[in-house]
Each structure stands twice: as C-alpha cells, then as structure tokens.
Design a protein around this motif. Structure first.
Motif, PDB file in Angstrom:
ATOM      1  N   THR A   1      82.588  38.876   0.985  1.00  0.00           N
ATOM      2  CA  THR A   1      82.827  39.986   1.909  1.00  0.00           C
ATOM      3  C   THR A   1      82.809  39.580   3.379  1.00  0.00           C
ATOM      4  OG1 THR A   1      80.459  40.536   1.901  1.00  0.00           O
ATOM      5  CG2 THR A   1      81.870  41.672   0.293  1.00  0.00           C
ATOM      6  N   ILE A   2      82.604  38.300   3.678  1.00  0.00           N
ATOM      7  CA  ILE A   2      82.477  37.851   5.067  1.00  0.00           C
ATOM      8  C   ILE A   2      83.530  36.794   5.373  1.00  0.00           C
ATOM      9  CG2 ILE A   2      81.010  36.693   6.763  1.00  0.00           C
ATOM     10  CD1 ILE A   2      78.597  37.905   5.413  1.00  0.00           C
ATOM     11  N   LEU A   3      84.275  37.003   6.473  1.00  0.00           N
ATOM     12  CA  LEU A   3      85.254  36.032   6.949  1.00  0.00           C
ATOM     13  C   LEU A   3      84.730  35.369   8.218  1.00  0.00           C
ATOM     14  CD1 LEU A   3      88.600  37.986   6.429  1.00  0.00           C
ATOM     15  CD2 LEU A   3      87.627  36.166   4.993  1.00  0.00           C
ATOM     16  N   ASP A   4      84.875  34.066   8.286  1.00  0.00           N
ATOM     17  CA  ASP A   4      84.340  33.266   9.388  1.00  0.00           C
ATOM     18  C   ASP A   4      85.489  32.761  10.258  1.00  0.00           C
ATOM     19  OD1 ASP A   4      81.726  31.335  10.144  1.00  0.00           O
ATOM     20  OD2 ASP A   4      83.683  30.440  10.530  1.00  0.00           O
ATOM     21  N   VAL A   5      85.401  33.026  11.559  1.00  0.00           N
ATOM     22  CA  VAL A   5      86.415  32.584  12.516  1.00  0.00           C
ATOM     23  C   VAL A   5      85.881  31.391  13.298  1.00  0.00           C
ATOM     24  CG1 VAL A   5      87.834  33.220  14.505  1.00  0.00           C
ATOM     25  CG2 VAL A   5      87.352  34.911  12.728  1.00  0.00           C
ATOM     26  N   ASP A   6      86.530  30.263  13.158  1.00  0.00           N
ATOM     27  CA  ASP A   6      86.247  29.064  13.954  1.00  0.00           C
ATOM     28  C   ASP A   6      84.806  28.571  13.836  1.00  0.00           C
ATOM     29  OD1 ASP A   6      88.862  29.276  14.741  1.00  0.00           O
ATOM     30  OD2 ASP A   6      88.403  30.312  16.607  1.00  0.00           O
ATOM     31  N   GLY A   7      84.135  28.916  12.740  1.00  0.00           N
ATOM     32  CA  GLY A   7      82.818  28.364  12.471  1.00  0.00           C
ATOM     33  C   GLY A   7      81.655  29.022  13.181  1.00  0.00           C
ATOM     34  N   TRP A   8      81.894  30.138  13.916  1.00  0.00           N
ATOM     35  CA  TRP A   8      80.752  30.763  14.598  1.00  0.00           C
ATOM     36  C   TRP A   8      80.798  32.289  14.606  1.00  0.00           C
ATOM     37  CZ3 TRP A   8      80.724  33.892  19.054  1.00  0.00           C
ATOM     38  CH2 TRP A   8      81.958  34.057  19.684  1.00  0.00           C
ATOM     39  N   LEU A   9      81.960  32.871  14.483  1.00  0.00           N
ATOM     40  CA  LEU A   9      82.082  34.325  14.581  1.00  0.00           C
ATOM     41  C   LEU A   9      82.443  34.897  13.211  1.00  0.00           C
ATOM     42  CD1 LEU A   9      82.063  36.800  16.425  1.00  0.00           C
ATOM     43  CD2 LEU A   9      84.452  36.339  16.975  1.00  0.00           C
ATOM     44  N   GLN A  10      81.613  35.808  12.708  1.00  0.00           N
ATOM     45  CA  GLN A  10      81.814  36.329  11.362  1.00  0.00           C
ATOM     46  C   GLN A  10      82.056  37.839  11.378  1.00  0.00           C
ATOM     47  OE1 GLN A  10      78.403  35.084   9.023  1.00  0.00           O
ATOM     48  NE2 GLN A  10      79.310  33.054   8.653  1.00  0.00           N
ATOM     49  N   PHE A  11      82.942  38.263  10.476  1.00  0.00           N
ATOM     50  CA  PHE A  11      83.259  39.673  10.305  1.00  0.00           C
ATOM     51  C   PHE A  11      83.088  40.037   8.833  1.00  0.00           C
ATOM     52  CE2 PHE A  11      85.822  38.276  13.944  1.00  0.00           C
ATOM     53  CZ  PHE A  11      85.378  39.174  14.914  1.00  0.00           C
ATOM     54  N   ARG A  12      82.572  41.225   8.602  1.00  0.00           N
ATOM     55  CA  ARG A  12      82.284  41.644   7.229  1.00  0.00           C
ATOM     56  C   ARG A  12      83.137  42.848   6.850  1.00  0.00           C
ATOM     57  NH1 ARG A  12      76.365  42.881   4.519  1.00  0.00           N
ATOM     58  NH2 ARG A  12      77.150  43.756   2.560  1.00  0.00           N
ATOM     59  N   HIS A  13      83.635  42.815   5.631  1.00  0.00           N
ATOM     60  CA  HIS A  13      84.344  43.951   5.055  1.00  0.00           C
ATOM     61  C   HIS A  13      83.924  44.057   3.600  1.00  0.00           C
ATOM     62  CE1 HIS A  13      87.301  46.915   4.066  1.00  0.00           C
ATOM     63  NE2 HIS A  13      87.866  46.853   5.272  1.00  0.00           N
ATOM     64  N   ASP A  14      83.437  45.220   3.215  1.00  0.00           N
ATOM     65  CA  ASP A  14      82.898  45.382   1.862  1.00  0.00           C
ATOM     66  C   ASP A  14      83.958  45.324   0.780  1.00  0.00           C
ATOM     67  OD1 ASP A  14      80.313  45.580   2.795  1.00  0.00           O
ATOM     68  OD2 ASP A  14      80.400  47.761   3.032  1.00  0.00           O
TER      69      ASP A  14
END
Length: 247
Positions: free
Chosen positions: A145-158
C-alpha cells in the motif's frame, strides 16, 4: 500587486530565444504570426499551454530533485534537509496561508542554508502527490500500500490496485519520454515534428485531464485536513540556568 515592465520584457526576450532554439533544432516549425496571436510556436504545440496542473507536474521534472513535503504547520523536509521552511514573501508561506496542512507537497527552485541549521526553499509551487510520483526520478513499491519516491518520500493508498495502476502509468510515461528524447537525435523532414506523434499526444492529453482532476481533489483533501485538530506537542519542562535546580 505590481508587475515590473522590465521583467516582462526580459521574460519575453528569453521566450523568443527558446522558441528560436526549438526551431533551429527542428523540434517545431516556424510560426507565421497572425494578428491577435500572442503564443510562441504553432497552435499544435500550445494545446496544453494553459493547463496549470500539467505545467506544475513538468516543473517537478525541471527542478528535480527539489521536492519538499510538510510534516507539521511550519516545517518541511526535502531530500537534503530535515528542517526546511519558506520565505515569508512566498505565496505559500504560513504567513500567507495561516498554517500548512501536514502532507502538503511543493517543488522549488533552490535550497539555501540559514542560521541554526534551518534551510529555506525559494520560488515554491504547490503540487500534488500524483505529480510527484509520476515525475520524480524513481517510483518503487515499499509495501503493498506504500509507494516510495526517490528513496525518501512515501505515499500511502489503501487500494493496492490503485498503487499498481500508478506504477504502470509511471512506466508508460518513462517509455514515451525516452522515445521522445531518442527522436531528438533523428533527422526529420520539413513536415514531420515531435508533436505529430499520435501516441505521445494522446498520453499528454490524458495527463492534462488527470492532473486537473487530481489537483482539485488533493486541494479539497488538504482543506479538510486543515479543519482537523492538530496533534499537541508535549511541553518541555522549564529549567533554571545551569540545567539544574538549586536546593
């Protein structure tokens, strides 16, 4: 608000230079200017010139890796700074908007170090997480459920299906952009330019519509977040000078 005439003339001069460069590189044809036509380049390459959400997404790529995300009403984090803020003169500063909802995302032109280890983001533009995920350099799945952008910024979508769709869209955009850069090295006839590719045009139109809907949805979400009570930070105990209490 005041607009400096000299600054506008300088912007116009730079735009003319950029237009001439694109013509010299055979990326677009020369335009015969008609009365009342104020854009640079032919109408075919200006289809999305007024689509602000799409332009913001492209700015992320242009300013990469300058992305900032807020973690409370005042402070933000970036790839190179754990504590960052904005100039008080910025339209996105907390003095202008009265507090920043947690989760707000911005792109910026430069990061300068201030006193006390604090950094300042300059020339900021509010963007949405989807823009960051699609135009950041790398996008990976950190969990279902979590996508990681460039190794430091994470976004979650259930919804795991949505995260999978975003990953596939990111791959499609990267492939189309790679092909576009490959086309820059090829010789084309006088009647063939980059904007004549139907697949590329269809993808750009899709992104333009998608980002317009996404930005509105994200702004509505941040407005709702701002109405929620903010977590109370624990207060530090007061100490007398010297770090201890005399008896």
């Amino acid at each position: 608000m005041f607009i400096h005439h000299g600054s506008l003339r300088e912007l116009y001069r730079v735009a003319e230079q950029m237009e001439q460069t694109l013509i010299d590189l055979r990326l677009m044809p020369r335009t015969i200017v008609a009365p009342g036509y104020w854009m640079f380049g032919p109408r075919e390459v200006n289809t999305n010139s007024t689509n602000e959400p799409l332009i913001k997404a492209l700015m992320i790529s242009g300013f990469y890796p300058n992305i900032a995300a807020s973690f409370d009403a005042k402070m933000m984090r970036t790839l190179h700074a754990n504590k960052a803020t904005m100039s008080n003169q910025s339209i996105n500063s907390i003095n202008k908007i009265g507090g920043r909802p947690r989760g707000s995302v911005y792109t910026f032109s430069e990061l300068s170090k201030q006193q006390g280890g604090l950094y300042m983001c300059r020339n900021t533009t509010a963007v949405s997480p989807l823009m960051v995920m699609l135009f950041g350099q790398s996008l990976k799945r950190a969990s279902p459920t979590i996508l990681d952008v460039d190794g430091w910024l994470q976004f979650r979508h259930d919804d795991t299906q949505h995260t999978e769709t975003i990953l596939k869209l990111k791959d499609s955009i990267d492939i189309v952009l790679a092909n576009a850069f490959g086309e820059l090295q090829k010789e084309h006839g006088e009647d063939r330019y980059l904007h004549h590719d139907p697949v590329r045009n269809k993808l750009v139109d899709l992104m333009g519509s998608l980002f317009a809907v996404d930005e509105k949805s994200y702004v509505d979400y941040l407005i709702e977040q701002a109405k929620l009570p903010q977590p109370v930070q624990p207060k530090r105990k007061n100490r007398k000078k010297g770090g201890y209490n005399k008896r």
